[in-house]
Design a protein around this motif. Sequence first.
Motif, mmCIF file in Angstrom:
data_model
loop_
_atom_site.group_PDB
_atom_site.id
_atom_site.type_symbol
_atom_site.label_atom_id
_atom_site.label_comp_id
_atom_site.label_asym_id
_atom_site.label_seq_id
_atom_site.Cartn_x
_atom_site.Cartn_y
_atom_site.Cartn_z
ATOM 1 N N ARG A 74 13.771 -24.682 5.111
ATOM 2 C CA ARG A 74 13.353 -23.381 4.564
ATOM 3 C C ARG A 74 12.559 -23.508 3.278
ATOM 4 O O ARG A 74 11.741 -22.644 2.961
ATOM 5 C CB ARG A 74 14.593 -22.512 4.292
ATOM 6 N N VAL A 75 12.816 -24.560 2.524
ATOM 7 C CA VAL A 75 12.198 -24.684 1.212
ATOM 8 C C VAL A 75 11.033 -25.682 1.246
ATOM 9 O O VAL A 75 10.178 -25.678 0.353
ATOM 10 C CB VAL A 75 13.277 -25.096 0.168
ATOM 11 N N PHE A 86 9.693 -26.237 -11.544
ATOM 12 C CA PHE A 86 10.714 -25.227 -11.260
ATOM 13 C C PHE A 86 11.960 -25.473 -12.107
ATOM 14 O O PHE A 86 12.709 -24.553 -12.398
ATOM 15 C CB PHE A 86 11.083 -25.259 -9.775
ATOM 16 N N ALA A 90 16.940 -24.742 -11.055
ATOM 17 C CA ALA A 90 16.410 -23.707 -10.154
ATOM 18 C C ALA A 90 16.240 -24.273 -8.746
ATOM 19 O O ALA A 90 16.520 -23.596 -7.753
ATOM 20 C CB ALA A 90 15.075 -23.187 -10.681
ATOM 21 N N ALA A 94 18.014 -22.815 -5.452
ATOM 22 C CA ALA A 94 17.231 -22.349 -4.294
ATOM 23 C C ALA A 94 17.660 -23.094 -3.030
ATOM 24 O O ALA A 94 17.876 -22.487 -1.973
ATOM 25 C CB ALA A 94 15.742 -22.551 -4.560
ATOM 26 N N ALA A 97 21.062 -21.957 -1.833
ATOM 27 C CA ALA A 97 20.991 -20.653 -1.161
ATOM 28 C C ALA A 97 20.393 -20.797 0.240
ATOM 29 O O ALA A 97 20.873 -20.190 1.211
ATOM 30 C CB ALA A 97 20.169 -19.686 -2.002
ATOM 31 N N THR D 81 9.495 -18.807 3.216
ATOM 32 C CA THR D 81 10.925 -18.707 2.919
ATOM 33 C C THR D 81 11.262 -19.304 1.561
ATOM 34 O O THR D 81 12.202 -18.849 0.896
ATOM 35 C CB THR D 81 11.747 -19.415 4.019
ATOM 36 N N ALA D 82 10.503 -20.302 1.141
ATOM 37 C CA ALA D 82 10.792 -20.927 -0.154
ATOM 38 C C ALA D 82 10.661 -19.898 -1.280
ATOM 39 O O ALA D 82 11.476 -19.859 -2.203
ATOM 40 C CB ALA D 82 9.857 -22.104 -0.396
ATOM 41 N N MET D 84 11.196 -16.831 -1.158
ATOM 42 C CA MET D 84 12.402 -16.002 -1.100
ATOM 43 C C MET D 84 13.521 -16.577 -1.967
ATOM 44 O O MET D 84 14.206 -15.850 -2.680
ATOM 45 C CB MET D 84 12.908 -16.026 0.343
ATOM 46 N N TYR D 85 13.688 -17.888 -1.892
ATOM 47 C CA TYR D 85 14.811 -18.506 -2.598
ATOM 48 C C TYR D 85 14.530 -18.763 -4.070
ATOM 49 O O TYR D 85 15.428 -18.733 -4.894
ATOM 50 C CB TYR D 85 15.231 -19.803 -1.902
ATOM 51 N N PHE D 86 13.277 -19.039 -4.374
ATOM 52 C CA PHE D 86 12.953 -19.282 -5.785
ATOM 53 C C PHE D 86 12.668 -17.966 -6.503
ATOM 54 O O PHE D 86 12.855 -17.859 -7.709
ATOM 55 C CB PHE D 86 11.733 -20.203 -5.903
#
Lengths: 196, 196, 196, 196, 196, 196
Positions: A74-75, A86, A90, A94, A97, D81-82, D84-86
């Motif tokens: 996802r990341v 970042f 952080a 991220a 999550a 999506t990244a 979203m999390y950051f």
Amino acid sequence: MLSTLIELERLKRLDRTGWVLRGFPNGTESVAAHSFGVSVTAMLLADELERQGVTVDVEKVLRISLLHDWAEARVGDMPRTATMYFGAEARKQAETAAFHDLTKPIEQVDARYASLYHEYEERNSLEARLVKAADVIDLLVEALALERAGGRGLDEFWEVAENPQLQLEGAAKQIVEDLLQTLLKARAEILSRPHC
Amino acid sequence: MLSTLIELERLKRLDRTGWVLRGFPNGTESVAAHSFGVSVTAMLLADELERQGVTVDVEKVLRISLLHDWAEARVGDMPRTATMYFGAEARKQAETAAFHDLTKPIEQVDARYASLYHEYEERNSLEARLVKAADVIDLLVEALALERAGGRGLDEFWEVAENPQLQLEGAAKQIVEDLLQTLLKARAEILSRPHC
Amino acid sequence: MLSTLIELERLKRLDRTGWVLRGFPNGTESVAAHSFGVSVTAMLLADELERQGVTVDVEKVLRISLLHDWAEARVGDMPRTATMYFGAEARKQAETAAFHDLTKPIEQVDARYASLYHEYEERNSLEARLVKAADVIDLLVEALALERAGGRGLDEFWEVAENPQLQLEGAAKQIVEDLLQTLLKARAEILSRPHC
Amino acid sequence: MLSTLIELERLKRLDRTGWVLRGFPNGTESVAAHSFGVSVTAMLLADELERQGVTVDVEKVLRISLLHDWAEARVGDMPRTATMYFGAEARKQAETAAFHDLTKPIEQVDARYASLYHEYEERNSLEARLVKAADVIDLLVEALALERAGGRGLDEFWEVAENPQLQLEGAAKQIVEDLLQTLLKARAEILSRPHC
Amino acid sequence: MLSTLIELERLKRLDRTGWVLRGFPNGTESVAAHSFGVSVTAMLLADELERQGVTVDVEKVLRISLLHDWAEARVGDMPRTATMYFGAEARKQAETAAFHDLTKPIEQVDARYASLYHEYEERNSLEARLVKAADVIDLLVEALALERAGGRGLDEFWEVAENPQLQLEGAAKQIVEDLLQTLLKARAEILSRPHC
Amino acid sequence: MLSTLIELERLKRLDRTGWVLRGFPNGTESVAAHSFGVSVTAMLLADELERQGVTVDVEKVLRISLLHDWAEARVGDMPRTATMYFGAEARKQAETAAFHDLTKPIEQVDARYASLYHEYEERNSLEARLVKAADVIDLLVEALALERAGGRGLDEFWEVAENPQLQLEGAAKQIVEDLLQTLLKARAEILSRPHC
């Protein structure tokens, strides 16, 4: 369970950006292939440790190895410099999550996975630290393979081998450092060939 | 230990020939990436099984998943038709011998690995059969991903989902068949879209 | 005829595993591309031989070159180590059977193809041995191209050039050995450049 | 200047993760190739706008187009999506900081680049908004090309075409919406072919 | 406008044949990625020139950079040897005609594009010559990246750096030659490393 | 001889641009792989023709098949549109000159090769026309493989199958047209599957 598997399948194609940003072709190594390498390395490390009489929870080692990079589905596979911008904290938040959302569909066991993930992030057990050591070793085994095939420009990756900070002690420390020394020697041999 | 890791690293680049022979580009999926998928799938299957009260040796499941394709580093990823010509028995013998030579350098634990490999080849435990189920499921998850992206011509892979012969019983059988049905439904949905 | 052509088309994508297992990227060389190289090399060798007054059946040389790797469409491109585990004899039998099945649909000429394939496998004619020499030379021309582009780790392939055992005699032996020497010299020149 | 160029060169190999995560092969589109597409699209949009009597600072449009993705050389191409999390804000800050460090070596003009980057991030000029429109259009032109070649599973990308929120007005709005409609029609035509 | 954009999208996948013919893998650099590199380099060159007090039409520089390789969408990326056989004049005519046809659908502005293209082909302005310089510099920055990663066999590309014939004068000449010298030094440093 | 082989080796990596320009990934098919396909197809066509009692010089057929694309090592694989801009005559002249230079080092036989190349260019023998037919058939076999794997957008290639203008007569015409019809039927079957 299927939705989680479908997302993780993406790791099979996701490039490890480290190689790509250093001039190697797309497809050099996927995150999934790396996770396989880490898991196998961690298994061998744990077995050697047990052989020397140290108790290790091998199941836990393997579980952590397999799941430690899931968040990247996802990341993405963030380059080292990204963490700089970042902030490590952080990034950890991220990824944690993302990991939670990814495992949410596997109800009833997801809490256990979250706990293993947390353990790895915090390196607060021998098992977590062994996986981190395996992560470093697999990186160098890949670097060695690329250098054997003529790849260059990877010196910075090797610095960690000279001064690993893996918080290991006793037999674990010895085994990992011996392996890193063998890696450095294998590399030196490759680079010293008449036609390196 | 290093010599074994160096050989296994080759699995990161070795193409699963099944996709290539069906017209998909090189680099579609490596053997290492597939092994990662199988291991993750097997872990989720085992955890679900345990949740339902069945005892599983998860450590063994993960060990078998990780090592079941190691022989391919020496024998290659043989297409199905190859087995036809060599005979299943000859293939098993060749792969077993390759596995042994590959693990010989990890003295003192190699016998244990050989035993796990044998267990998988013979499918003579719940753990071995779970890994085989994970092997099939990971294949179909990959096929689904390729079809979602427009890939076609993979029907023959899906036939196994209709009639899996995985020698599972009870809860294990149920979990795997449910997952296969969900996969078939996900596939049907993709293929029935107006612009499949 | 079409079913045979469709199967042979697969060779266009099938990777020569030798490069991949040595750290080169997927897609480095396909079996079809190699077969082209062998055919062209064999044609040039045969023409040089004829120019020196030796009679060669060039049509046969070209036929053998083109068909000598067809079995790989069903058996895959087995790495050298695979032969070790299956045994050279079993490999030959499997590939011969695969070849037969592949050519069965081209009725009435398939026996002729089988006979040419057999001739190559047995190396029992000047033509068959010339194709084998071309097979080795094309391998080295590819290795040279990879090394010129910075590739390394291919030394073992070059050993054959120092001591080719190709069962050739007279002019054929001379031509092939001269070419191998020129290849070795071209390689030495590449590797001795200030910035090899 | 060279150190900046060397870093930006990395964008030529960096995969746009969007395609990879949706099952398309590595190398489908690089960030550099996308930036080229955005710049060209933005130039054509600006020229059409000028033709209709609207004043546009084309130089600024081209400068913004060329530099809007530079930060990815350090931060990577983060999937949606990244963000979203950051958090969108953290991402913006990280990318801005990366942009600054990347342009720091081009002293004396770096402030100007920073200002253009800021303008794009804030979308606070017609020029910045035109580049954003070009960014969307280039994405869809690429999606169209992939779908024409049989690619599927890209529906979500097309949703934006139905309801673009690009803060454009007047002629600019009209031109962009017309182009999006033409894209949708071209797509519909491809998907409605007998053998889509 | 869309039909032009669709054709230009093809440049994102079109390989720069120079690398491929020298043994580098497919996908090493696309024409679109190169055009991006040229545009960015030209922008930095123009800005440095302006900083030194020379007037440059930066908008024109960027327009020419972006469009100078469009003809390749129809004519392909011809290797240098191809020009030898067709003749430089015939190649120029063919590419000009291809460029015209490609831009014909963007009515009313196509004449302006044709004029910019002509200006580049004739190198009859400072702006056109700056883009040519950027074209050379981007080639060498890519070569440097490949060599840093272990690539070799690119010496001939570097010869131009020793003796650039770019018809530049004054500050422009100085800036470009300084950059080329820095490139040569960066290269020398890479190649002189103990393990080049 | 070696210098010619080294140049021809480049065809193993040179992409057939037709696929790339239509949205297929780099590495879809090399010129060398295509030449292999043409040679094999031509051999099967010639053998079928002989079986039906027509005399064919198969050696010549194979020689022409193998060498008909050599010029591309110097001129590149020009897309169809390129021929439009250069003119068919100029292209033929350029390729002929490239072919001559490429074969010049194989003294004493180069004239013979030139003559075969000329024969193919002029299509002035049954053998030359058979190779041209094989060239078309191999293109369609590749297109079929890509479509079976989900590829689309290749309709224009299939038009030739409906109306081949191959200047063949009698049995040769019949065999080729039958094969083209079988190809069209195989394609229709693929495209009519429920989930094409």
